[in-house]
Design a protein around this motif. Structure first.
Motif, mmCIF file in Angstrom:
data_model
loop_
_atom_site.group_PDB
_atom_site.id
_atom_site.type_symbol
_atom_site.label_atom_id
_atom_site.label_comp_id
_atom_site.label_asym_id
_atom_site.label_seq_id
_atom_site.Cartn_x
_atom_site.Cartn_y
_atom_site.Cartn_z
ATOM 1 N N MET A 436 0.185 -1.632 0.146
ATOM 2 C CA MET A 436 0.166 0.173 0.328
ATOM 3 C C MET A 436 0.646 1.344 0.685
ATOM 4 O O MET A 436 0.078 2.207 -0.494
ATOM 5 C CB MET A 436 -1.057 0.126 1.785
ATOM 6 C CG MET A 436 -2.257 -0.936 0.859
ATOM 7 S SD MET A 436 -1.469 -2.708 0.813
ATOM 8 C CE MET A 436 -1.350 -2.702 2.657
ATOM 9 N N ASN A 437 2.015 1.077 -0.120
ATOM 10 C CA ASN A 437 2.506 2.545 0.403
ATOM 11 C C ASN A 437 4.292 1.730 0.091
ATOM 12 O O ASN A 437 4.877 0.543 -0.187
ATOM 13 C CB ASN A 437 3.178 3.413 1.420
ATOM 14 C CG ASN A 437 3.683 2.190 2.904
ATOM 15 O OD1 ASN A 437 4.988 1.638 2.738
ATOM 16 N ND2 ASN A 437 3.012 1.654 3.617
ATOM 17 N N ARG A 438 4.928 3.144 -0.471
ATOM 18 C CA ARG A 438 6.665 2.439 -0.899
ATOM 19 C C ARG A 438 7.336 1.930 -0.275
ATOM 20 O O ARG A 438 8.630 1.344 -0.833
ATOM 21 C CB ARG A 438 7.124 3.988 -2.104
ATOM 22 C CG ARG A 438 8.038 3.744 -3.624
ATOM 23 C CD ARG A 438 8.082 4.394 -4.442
ATOM 24 N NE ARG A 438 6.467 4.278 -4.747
ATOM 25 C CZ ARG A 438 6.517 2.857 -6.011
ATOM 26 N NH1 ARG A 438 6.191 2.736 -6.264
ATOM 27 N NH2 ARG A 438 4.555 3.115 -6.401
ATOM 28 N N VAL A 439 7.330 2.733 1.139
ATOM 29 C CA VAL A 439 8.200 2.316 1.752
ATOM 30 C C VAL A 439 8.540 0.755 2.155
ATOM 31 O O VAL A 439 9.425 0.029 2.586
ATOM 32 C CB VAL A 439 7.796 3.084 3.323
ATOM 33 C CG1 VAL A 439 8.628 2.822 4.318
ATOM 34 C CG2 VAL A 439 8.351 4.489 2.838
ATOM 35 N N GLY A 440 6.689 0.555 2.554
ATOM 36 C CA GLY A 440 6.067 -1.178 2.602
ATOM 37 C C GLY A 440 6.982 -1.628 1.459
ATOM 38 O O GLY A 440 7.764 -2.952 2.121
ATOM 39 N N ALA A 441 6.883 -1.817 0.294
ATOM 40 C CA ALA A 441 7.647 -2.653 -0.749
ATOM 41 C C ALA A 441 9.274 -2.232 -0.208
ATOM 42 O O ALA A 441 9.748 -3.707 -0.907
ATOM 43 C CB ALA A 441 6.975 -1.765 -2.132
ATOM 44 N N ALA A 442 9.999 -1.399 -0.061
ATOM 45 C CA ALA A 442 11.165 -1.751 0.205
ATOM 46 C C ALA A 442 11.925 -1.864 1.241
ATOM 47 O O ALA A 442 12.975 -2.639 0.429
ATOM 48 C CB ALA A 442 11.714 0.259 0.147
ATOM 49 N N GLY A 467 11.509 11.437 0.880
ATOM 50 C CA GLY A 467 12.904 10.562 0.167
ATOM 51 C C GLY A 467 13.076 10.241 1.361
ATOM 52 O O GLY A 467 13.432 9.059 1.056
ATOM 53 N N ASP A 468 12.073 9.612 1.830
ATOM 54 C CA ASP A 468 11.970 7.858 3.063
ATOM 55 C C ASP A 468 12.583 6.909 2.372
ATOM 56 O O ASP A 468 13.158 5.843 3.494
ATOM 57 C CB ASP A 468 10.623 8.077 4.065
ATOM 58 C CG ASP A 468 9.728 7.702 2.856
ATOM 59 O OD1 ASP A 468 10.005 8.001 2.394
ATOM 60 O OD2 ASP A 468 8.264 8.410 3.289
ATOM 61 N N THR A 469 12.076 6.686 1.099
ATOM 62 C CA THR A 469 12.795 5.634 0.534
ATOM 63 C C THR A 469 13.410 5.398 0.438
ATOM 64 O O THR A 469 14.744 4.498 0.512
ATOM 65 C CB THR A 469 11.913 5.351 -1.115
ATOM 66 O OG1 THR A 469 10.472 5.131 -0.485
ATOM 67 C CG2 THR A 469 11.734 3.777 -1.562
ATOM 68 N N ALA A 475 20.509 3.197 3.566
ATOM 69 C CA ALA A 475 21.241 2.330 4.325
ATOM 70 C C ALA A 475 21.610 0.867 4.742
ATOM 71 O O ALA A 475 22.387 0.339 5.709
ATOM 72 C CB ALA A 475 20.067 2.709 6.351
ATOM 73 N N ALA A 476 21.154 0.457 3.492
ATOM 74 C CA ALA A 476 20.707 -1.217 3.589
ATOM 75 C C ALA A 476 22.586 -1.058 1.717
ATOM 76 O O ALA A 476 23.136 -2.343 2.112
ATOM 77 C CB ALA A 476 19.603 -1.456 2.590
ATOM 78 N N GLY A 477 22.628 -0.211 1.736
ATOM 79 C CA GLY A 477 23.536 -0.139 0.675
ATOM 80 C C GLY A 477 23.669 -0.392 -0.759
ATOM 81 O O GLY A 477 24.850 -0.639 -1.558
#
Length: 514
Positions: A436-442, A467-469, A475-477
């Motif tokens: 439902m949101n792009r942050v969750g998918a990431a 910019g949150d995604t 952070a993951a590299g």
């Protein structure tokens, strides 16, 4: 009543001599036209010409022969109507009790790659559909056959009762109107295409049943599989199943999803799909290498999945496929060694596609049902190349990153939105689908990738609303990102990317998939 007189005019002459011969033996007078009459006479079946009925010659190269009151009154007269009987008697007109007609081969004509427009138009049947419609309308009294599969039923009933049953005539009439509707739909679609009417005021399409399915998405739902009459090679609808049990509704949907993804690639590629989403995609110098990468992308989800390859499956690859449980393997072909290995598993379905186009394809219409209507759109065949990309950050992607970004973009296009795909070393390593949101998918994609995310690239099917995604990706590299751009907060995402040393390119094209 009894069937005493039949009119026969068929383009597809399969079984017609035998059928007509049996009718003649039962005392049915046969009327025929053109090539059908010539064939029956040659085979010794007693037959009279249509001109003997109409008193008028076949003219205009056969364009006008059955369009005559002597034919259509014989078909449309209501037998138990005194006034109709009186008119027929006064005019010396005879009844026609049975019609056996199939139509000019329009579909076969336009399927020819070099068909001329004039040839297509010439193969639009006029008299045939008119007779069929007349006979089918008057099915209370007239039997009408448009399908050779019904010859035996009609013969059996005529032998037993001298006529067909009303139930049979109703069923045959319904088939006629389905047949003529499909025929007209093909003509409409062809002519509309010739004049560029992509979305006309009425959208008519036709499909032919391939098979009844055991059930739909769930066991309590009935389902069937249909295909377009002119479906070309390289589709699930025309694939040859060379091994395994019958395909299910979900199998067909998943197999189609896998095929659409693998068609994106020109280099050897293998795609694994579960529940309409890719769970692993790999490319390589061989189909074996591509499969190894697709498997390594997600060894858990691939279990019970669908595999599609854009190269023939060889023995080495088949041995690897044989080691896990798979529902379906789809490929242009299979070597003899591969078949010997894979056919050891009784239930695995093997689909042979023949030739299909790799890379960018022609847009087709996709139809989605909604309650009370349908949505029609072009299929998403948009493709990009390196020259289409615009670097939005201070740092441009390296050549190595660019290759992985283009791979990620080809995959994310086929993932349910919101979608995020991580790629490294010519394979997917994390896929976040349908959130439902792009942050969750990431977060899902990054969690799946684990340590492999370091140095990987990321694709997003739509722009980042903030910019949150990018913060999570950094952070993951993640070192490089591909996305459409176009958000009012693009600058926020660009700033995060610049601050974190991420190279980000924009395509200007969104790939939502619902």
């Amino acid at each position: 009543m009894a069937i005493k007189r039949a009119l026969i005019s068929v383009s597809d002459k399969t079984g017609i001599v035998e059928f007509a011969s049996e009718l003649a033996k039962l005392g049915v007078e046969l009327i025929s036209t053109g090539g059908t009459k010539t064939l029956l006479e040659k085979e010794g079946v007693p037959v009279i010409g249509i001109s003997d009925v109409t008193g008028f010659p076949e003219i205009l190269d056969g364009r006008v022969k059955t369009l005559h009151p002597a034919v259509h009154s014989g078909l449309l007269a209501i037998r138990d109507d005194a006034e109709h009987r009186k008119v027929m008697e006064e005019l010396g007109l005879g009844y026609i009790d049975l019609v056996i007609v199939n139509l000019y081969p329009f579909a076969q004509t336009i399927a020819k790659p070099d068909v001329e427009y004039a040839d297509a138009v010439e193969n639009i049947d006029i008299g045939g559909p008119t007779m069929l419609r007349s006979a089918a309308k008057n099915h209370a009294f007239v039997s009408v056959v448009v399908d050779a599969a019904d010859y035996d039923t009609v013969l059996t009933e005529v032998r037993e009762n001298a006529d067909t049953t009303l139930e049979t005539r109703k069923r045959l009439a319904a088939k006629v109107f389905r047949h003529t509707a499909a025929y007209d739909s093909l003509i409409s679609e062809y002519l509309s295409g010739q004049v560029g009417e992509e979305f006309p005021e009425r959208y008519t399409v036709t499909y032919e049943k391939v098979q009844d399915l055991r059930y739909g998405e769930n066991p309590h739902q009935k389902a069937a599989f249909y295909r377009k009459p002119l479906a070309g090679e390289g589709s699930i609808a025309t694939a040859e199943q060379i091994h395994g049990k019958e395909l299910s509704y979900n199998n067909i949907n998943d197999a189609n999803a896998a095929l659409q993804i693998v068609k994106e690639f020109t280099e050897p590629a293998v795609v694994a799909v579960k529940h309409m989403n890719p769970c692993g995609v790999g490319i390589g110098t061989s189909v074996k290498e591509a499969y190894e990468k697709a498997y390594a992308a997600d060894p858990t989800s691939i279990f019970g999945g669908i595999i599609a390859a854009n190269r023939p499956i060889d023995g080495e690859t088949a041995q690897l496929l044989h080691e896990i449980f798979l529902e379906i393997v789809i490929a242009p072909d299979f070597t003899a060694e591969a078949l010997e290995i894979l056919q050891k598993k009784k239930n695995i379905r093997l689909l042979k596609l023949g030739n299909f186009t790799e890379g960018q394809r022609k847009a087709l219409h996709l139809v989605t049902s909604v309650e009370g209507g349908m949505l029609v759109q072009e299929s998403d065949v948009h493709a990009i190349s390196e020259g289409d990309l615009k670097t939005a950050t201070d740092r441009e992607p390296t050549e190595a990153e660019l290759k992985q970004l283009l791979l990620a973009w080809k995959v994310v296009k086929h993932v349910k939105s919101n979608a995020i795909v991580l790629v490294t070393e010519d394979m997917t390593i994390g896929i976040g689908a349908g959130q439902m949101n792009r942050v969750g998918a990431a977060k899902i994609a990054i969690e799946q990738a684990g340590e492999k995310a370091k140095g990987a690239v990321l694709a997003s099917d739509a722009f980042f609303p903030m910019g949150d995604t990018l913060e999570i990706a950094a952070a993951a590299g993640i070192t490089a990102v591909i996305q459409p751009g176009g958000s009012i907060k693009d600058e926020e995402s660009i700033k995060v990317a610049n601050d974190k040393g991420i190279a980000m390119v924009m395509t200007g094209v969104r790939h939502f998939k619902h």
